[in-house]
Scaffold this motif. Structure first.
Motif, PDB file in Angstrom:
ATOM      1  N   LEU A   1       0.873  -1.168   0.000  1.00 32.56           N
ATOM      2  CA  LEU A   1       0.000   0.000   0.000  1.00 32.56           C
ATOM      3  C   LEU A   1       0.915   1.226   0.000  1.00 32.56           C
ATOM      4  CD1 LEU A   1      -3.083   0.705   0.321  1.00 32.56           C
ATOM      5  CD2 LEU A   1      -2.604   1.016   2.760  1.00 32.56           C
ATOM      6  N   SER A   2       0.550   2.257  -0.720  1.00 29.55           N
ATOM      7  CA  SER A   2       1.388   3.461  -0.780  1.00 29.55           C
ATOM      8  C   SER A   2       1.693   3.967   0.632  1.00 29.55           C
ATOM      9  CB  SER A   2       0.685   4.567  -1.562  1.00 29.55           C
ATOM     10  OG  SER A   2       0.504   4.184  -2.905  1.00 29.55           O
ATOM     11  N   PRO A   3       2.943   4.357   0.907  1.00 34.89           N
ATOM     12  CA  PRO A   3       3.301   4.846   2.239  1.00 34.89           C
ATOM     13  C   PRO A   3       2.372   5.959   2.711  1.00 34.89           C
ATOM     14  CG  PRO A   3       5.277   4.502   0.947  1.00 34.89           C
ATOM     15  CD  PRO A   3       4.116   4.302   0.007  1.00 34.89           C
ATOM     16  N   TYR A   4       1.988   5.872   3.979  1.00 36.79           N
ATOM     17  CA  TYR A   4       1.042   6.819   4.565  1.00 36.79           C
ATOM     18  C   TYR A   4       1.779   7.808   5.464  1.00 36.79           C
ATOM     19  CZ  TYR A   4      -2.780   8.524   7.506  1.00 36.79           C
ATOM     20  OH  TYR A   4      -3.657   9.321   8.178  1.00 36.79           O
ATOM     21  N   GLY A   5       1.343   9.063   5.426  1.00 37.47           N
ATOM     22  CA  GLY A   5       1.943  10.076   6.277  1.00 37.47           C
ATOM     23  C   GLY A   5       3.069  10.804   5.578  1.00 37.47           C
ATOM     24  N   PRO A   6       3.750  11.686   6.297  1.00 38.56           N
ATOM     25  CA  PRO A   6       4.846  12.439   5.691  1.00 38.56           C
ATOM     26  C   PRO A   6       6.040  11.550   5.384  1.00 38.56           C
ATOM     27  CG  PRO A   6       4.808  12.805   8.051  1.00 38.56           C
ATOM     28  CD  PRO A   6       3.566  12.012   7.727  1.00 38.56           C
ATOM     29  N   VAL A   7       6.897  12.026   4.508  1.00 43.50           N
ATOM     30  CA  VAL A   7       8.129  11.288   4.215  1.00 43.50           C
ATOM     31  C   VAL A   7       9.078  11.373   5.404  1.00 43.50           C
ATOM     32  CG1 VAL A   7      10.189  11.216   2.767  1.00 43.50           C
ATOM     33  CG2 VAL A   7       7.948  11.592   1.729  1.00 43.50           C
ATOM     34  N   GLY A   8       9.179  12.560   5.980  1.00 39.06           N
ATOM     35  CA  GLY A   8      10.124  12.791   7.069  1.00 39.06           C
ATOM     36  C   GLY A   8       9.705  12.146   8.378  1.00 39.06           C
ATOM     37  N   THR A   9      10.697  11.879   9.232  1.00 39.80           N
ATOM     38  CA  THR A   9      10.445  11.233  10.520  1.00 39.80           C
ATOM     39  C   THR A   9      10.942  12.044  11.709  1.00 39.80           C
ATOM     40  OG1 THR A   9      12.550  10.013  10.444  1.00 39.80           O
ATOM     41  CG2 THR A   9      10.626   8.960   9.425  1.00 39.80           C
ATOM     42  N   PHE A  10      11.566  13.198  11.463  1.00 35.48           N
ATOM     43  CA  PHE A  10      12.147  14.000  12.546  1.00 35.48           C
ATOM     44  C   PHE A  10      11.444  15.348  12.606  1.00 35.48           C
ATOM     45  CE2 PHE A  10      15.523  16.948  14.099  1.00 35.48           C
ATOM     46  CZ  PHE A  10      15.640  16.426  15.383  1.00 35.48           C
ATOM     47  N   ASN A  11      10.962  15.704  13.792  1.00 37.50           N
ATOM     48  CA  ASN A  11      10.216  16.952  13.936  1.00 37.50           C
ATOM     49  C   ASN A  11      10.843  17.966  14.882  1.00 37.50           C
ATOM     50  OD1 ASN A  11       9.065  16.588  16.759  1.00 37.50           O
ATOM     51  ND2 ASN A  11       8.272  14.744  15.777  1.00 37.50           N
ATOM     52  N   SER A  12      11.815  17.545  15.696  1.00 42.11           N
ATOM     53  CA  SER A  12      12.503  18.435  16.631  1.00 42.11           C
ATOM     54  C   SER A  12      11.530  19.151  17.572  1.00 42.11           C
ATOM     55  CB  SER A  12      13.343  19.465  15.859  1.00 42.11           C
ATOM     56  OG  SER A  12      14.243  20.128  16.712  1.00 42.11           O
ATOM     57  N   PHE A  13      10.401  18.498  17.875  1.00 40.05           N
ATOM     58  CA  PHE A  13       9.344  19.070  18.723  1.00 40.05           C
ATOM     59  C   PHE A  13       8.763  20.359  18.129  1.00 40.05           C
ATOM     60  CE2 PHE A  13      11.330  16.686  22.418  1.00 40.05           C
ATOM     61  CZ  PHE A  13      10.273  15.807  22.560  1.00 40.05           C
ATOM     62  N   ASN A  14       8.902  20.497  16.827  1.00 42.66           N
ATOM     63  CA  ASN A  14       8.352  21.667  16.124  1.00 42.66           C
ATOM     64  C   ASN A  14       7.089  21.225  15.394  1.00 42.66           C
ATOM     65  OD1 ASN A  14       7.760  23.868  14.535  1.00 42.66           O
ATOM     66  ND2 ASN A  14       9.638  23.771  13.316  1.00 42.66           N
ATOM     67  N   PHE A  15       5.937  21.741  15.827  1.00 43.90           N
ATOM     68  CA  PHE A  15       4.665  21.288  15.270  1.00 43.90           C
ATOM     69  C   PHE A  15       4.517  21.651  13.791  1.00 43.90           C
ATOM     70  CE2 PHE A  15      -0.010  21.537  14.694  1.00 43.90           C
ATOM     71  CZ  PHE A  15      -0.297  20.217  14.980  1.00 43.90           C
ATOM     72  N   THR A  16       5.240  22.667  13.342  1.00 50.61           N
ATOM     73  CA  THR A  16       5.150  23.080  11.935  1.00 50.61           C
ATOM     74  C   THR A  16       6.381  22.651  11.134  1.00 50.61           C
ATOM     75  OG1 THR A  16       6.096  25.255  12.442  1.00 50.61           O
ATOM     76  CG2 THR A  16       3.693  25.055  12.512  1.00 50.61           C
ATOM     77  N   ALA A  17       7.107  21.680  11.638  1.00 49.45           N
ATOM     78  CA  ALA A  17       8.294  21.189  10.929  1.00 49.45           C
ATOM     79  C   ALA A  17       7.903  20.670   9.546  1.00 49.45           C
ATOM     80  CB  ALA A  17       8.961  20.071  11.723  1.00 49.45           C
ATOM     81  N   PRO A  18       8.776  20.833   8.534  1.00 47.76           N
ATOM     82  CA  PRO A  18       8.449  20.408   7.164  1.00 47.76           C
ATOM     83  C   PRO A  18       8.341  18.903   6.990  1.00 47.76           C
ATOM     84  CG  PRO A  18      10.733  21.154   7.301  1.00 47.76           C
ATOM     85  CD  PRO A  18      10.089  21.518   8.601  1.00 47.76           C
ATOM     86  N   MET A  19       8.860  18.127   7.917  1.00 43.88           N
ATOM     87  CA  MET A  19       8.769  16.663   7.867  1.00 43.88           C
ATOM     88  C   MET A  19       9.306  16.101   6.555  1.00 43.88           C
ATOM     89  SD  MET A  19       7.444  15.880  10.786  1.00 43.88           S
ATOM     90  CE  MET A  19       6.273  16.386  12.043  1.00 43.88           C
ATOM     91  N   ASP A  20      10.485  16.538   6.189  1.00 43.16           N
ATOM     92  CA  ASP A  20      11.078  16.059   4.934  1.00 43.16           C
ATOM     93  C   ASP A  20      12.387  15.309   5.164  1.00 43.16           C
ATOM     94  OD1 ASP A  20      12.601  18.190   5.767  1.00 43.16           O
ATOM     95  OD2 ASP A  20      12.389  19.361   3.915  1.00 43.16           O
ATOM     96  N   LYS A  21      12.716  15.048   6.428  1.00 42.84           N
ATOM     97  CA  LYS A  21      13.985  14.400   6.760  1.00 42.84           C
ATOM     98  C   LYS A  21      13.716  12.978   7.260  1.00 42.84           C
ATOM     99  CE  LYS A  21      18.279  15.279   9.305  1.00 42.84           C
ATOM    100  NZ  LYS A  21      18.955  16.146  10.306  1.00 42.84           N
ATOM    101  N   ARG A  22      13.915  11.994   6.394  1.00 44.49           N
ATOM    102  CA  ARG A  22      13.668  10.588   6.756  1.00 44.49           C
ATOM    103  C   ARG A  22      14.957   9.956   7.246  1.00 44.49           C
ATOM    104  NH1 ARG A  22      12.476   5.137   4.271  1.00 44.49           N
ATOM    105  NH2 ARG A  22      13.265   5.813   2.243  1.00 44.49           N
ATOM    106  N   ILE A  23      15.045   9.762   8.560  1.00 42.28           N
ATOM    107  CA  ILE A  23      16.257   9.194   9.155  1.00 42.28           C
ATOM    108  C   ILE A  23      15.963   7.954  10.001  1.00 42.28           C
ATOM    109  CG2 ILE A  23      17.519  11.383   9.118  1.00 42.28           C
ATOM    110  CD1 ILE A  23      16.914  11.706  12.084  1.00 42.28           C
ATOM    111  N   ASP A  24      14.693   7.622  10.153  1.00 41.96           N
ATOM    112  CA  ASP A  24      14.281   6.431  10.897  1.00 41.96           C
ATOM    113  C   ASP A  24      13.749   5.400   9.897  1.00 41.96           C
ATOM    114  OD1 ASP A  24      14.155   7.484  13.973  1.00 41.96           O
ATOM    115  OD2 ASP A  24      13.532   9.050  12.575  1.00 41.96           O
ATOM    116  N   PHE A  25      14.177   4.148  10.052  1.00 41.86           N
ATOM    117  CA  PHE A  25      13.880   3.135   9.037  1.00 41.86           C
ATOM    118  C   PHE A  25      13.485   1.802   9.671  1.00 41.86           C
ATOM    119  CE2 PHE A  25      16.733   6.147   7.103  1.00 41.86           C
ATOM    120  CZ  PHE A  25      16.419   6.186   5.751  1.00 41.86           C
ATOM    121  N   ILE A  26      12.777   1.015   8.865  1.00 40.41           N
ATOM    122  CA  ILE A  26      12.544  -0.397   9.169  1.00 40.41           C
ATOM    123  C   ILE A  26      12.982  -1.183   7.944  1.00 40.41           C
ATOM    124  CG2 ILE A  26      10.852  -2.194   9.702  1.00 40.41           C
ATOM    125  CD1 ILE A  26       9.097   0.002  10.952  1.00 40.41           C
TER     126      ILE A  26
END
Length: 281
Positions: free
Chosen positions: A220-245
């Motif tokens: 199924l197409s990935p759900y949610g933002p691409v990024g995984t790091f928010n730095s506790f910033n609610f308006t973070a761009p969420m474009d940094k994917r550094i957590d993986f499975i």
């Protein structure tokens, strides 16, 4: 009931059976950097987030969670949830001291067969900085589990790569693959973690030679933002994917998500949980 209606009902019920049977055979795996417990985080300190984290875990019904950064008392707080237990040791002494790369799992579903740890350094058998790391000891933990229902045996590895050392991340990727091959051999394996590396980095490319990125192979197409790091910033761009499975090639992924659950415009951690529903081929 005429023949056509009977045929339609038979096909419908068979499809439902196959669908829900497939769902029952999946394992919900998460990678979740909990963010260390430090009161300097203010409203985002662990004391303010721990109940939210537990509620999130319960609601999304994770079967296995590779955690990063948690101190022993943070992991102990999570396993207060009925049916969960964990394996992991502190990175500073191989016992309780320092952050853990603990693996939390449902003891109602899985039996622990074996476990261990190694450090991300030239001599992985004992604590210490590795390569050009200057901040912290880095540790990887692993378990061998048996699914009580299916009898399937598999390995879970969990790790937190260094955030500063470029060489350390490159060499850690090589070490992880080497250790997975040594420990799991040709067996089924899952690798979760905060790799402090983006998908185009040398470290992630090294891992993907041997393992599949669940983001890439999700049916199924990935759900949610691409990024995984928010730095506790609610308006973070969420474009940094550094957590993986990552998974071995005999594992399929039904669906993949990055969860954006929040409460009062605050996230449960400075990383978002990454989740994959996997199955064994």
């Amino acid at each position: 009931m005429n023949f056509t209606k009977k045929l339609f009902l038979t096909i419908f019920l068979s499809a439902q059976f196959l669908y829900f049977g497939a769902q029952e055979n999946t394992i919900r795996v998460a990678s979740f950097n909990l963010r260390m417990d430090t009161e300097k985080d203010g409203l985002n300190a662990w004391s303010q987030r721990k109940d939210f984290v537990n509620h999130l875990i319960q609601y999304h019904d994770f079967d296995i969670i590779g955690t990063q950064e948690g101190f022993r008392h943070q992991i102990d707080n999570i396993i207060k949830i009925k049916a969960y237990t964990y394996y992991g040791v502190g990175r500073d002494d191989g016992k309780k001291a320092g952050e853990h790369s603990a693996i939390v799992y449902k003891n109602t579903k899985f039996q622990l067969l074996d476990s261990g740890d190694f450090w991300l350094r030239e001599d992985p058998s004992k604590p210490g900085y590795g390569w050009d790391a200057i901040c912290c000891n880095r540790i990887a933990s692993w378990v061998k589990l048996k699914d009580k229902k299916s009898g399937k045996k598999f390995y879970v590895f969990n790790v937190h790569f260094d955030h500063q050392g470029v060489i350390a991340r490159k060499e850690s990727a090589k070490l992880m693959i080497k250790k997975i091959k040594e420990i799991a051999k040709d067996g089924t394996a899952i690798l979760t973690g905060d790799f402090n590396s983006d998908p185009d980095s040398e470290a992630i490319k090294t891992i993907k030679i041997s393992l599949q990125d669940s983001y890439d192979i999700s049916e199924l197409s990935p759900y949610g933002p691409v990024g995984t790091f928010n730095s506790f910033n609610f308006t973070a761009p969420m474009d940094k994917r550094i957590d993986f499975i990552f998974v071995t090639k005999n594992v399929g992924v039904k669906k993949y998500a990055v969860l954006t659950d929040f409460l009062k415009q605050r996230y449960p951690s400075d990383h978002l949980p990454v989740v994959a529903d996997i199955y064994f081929k």
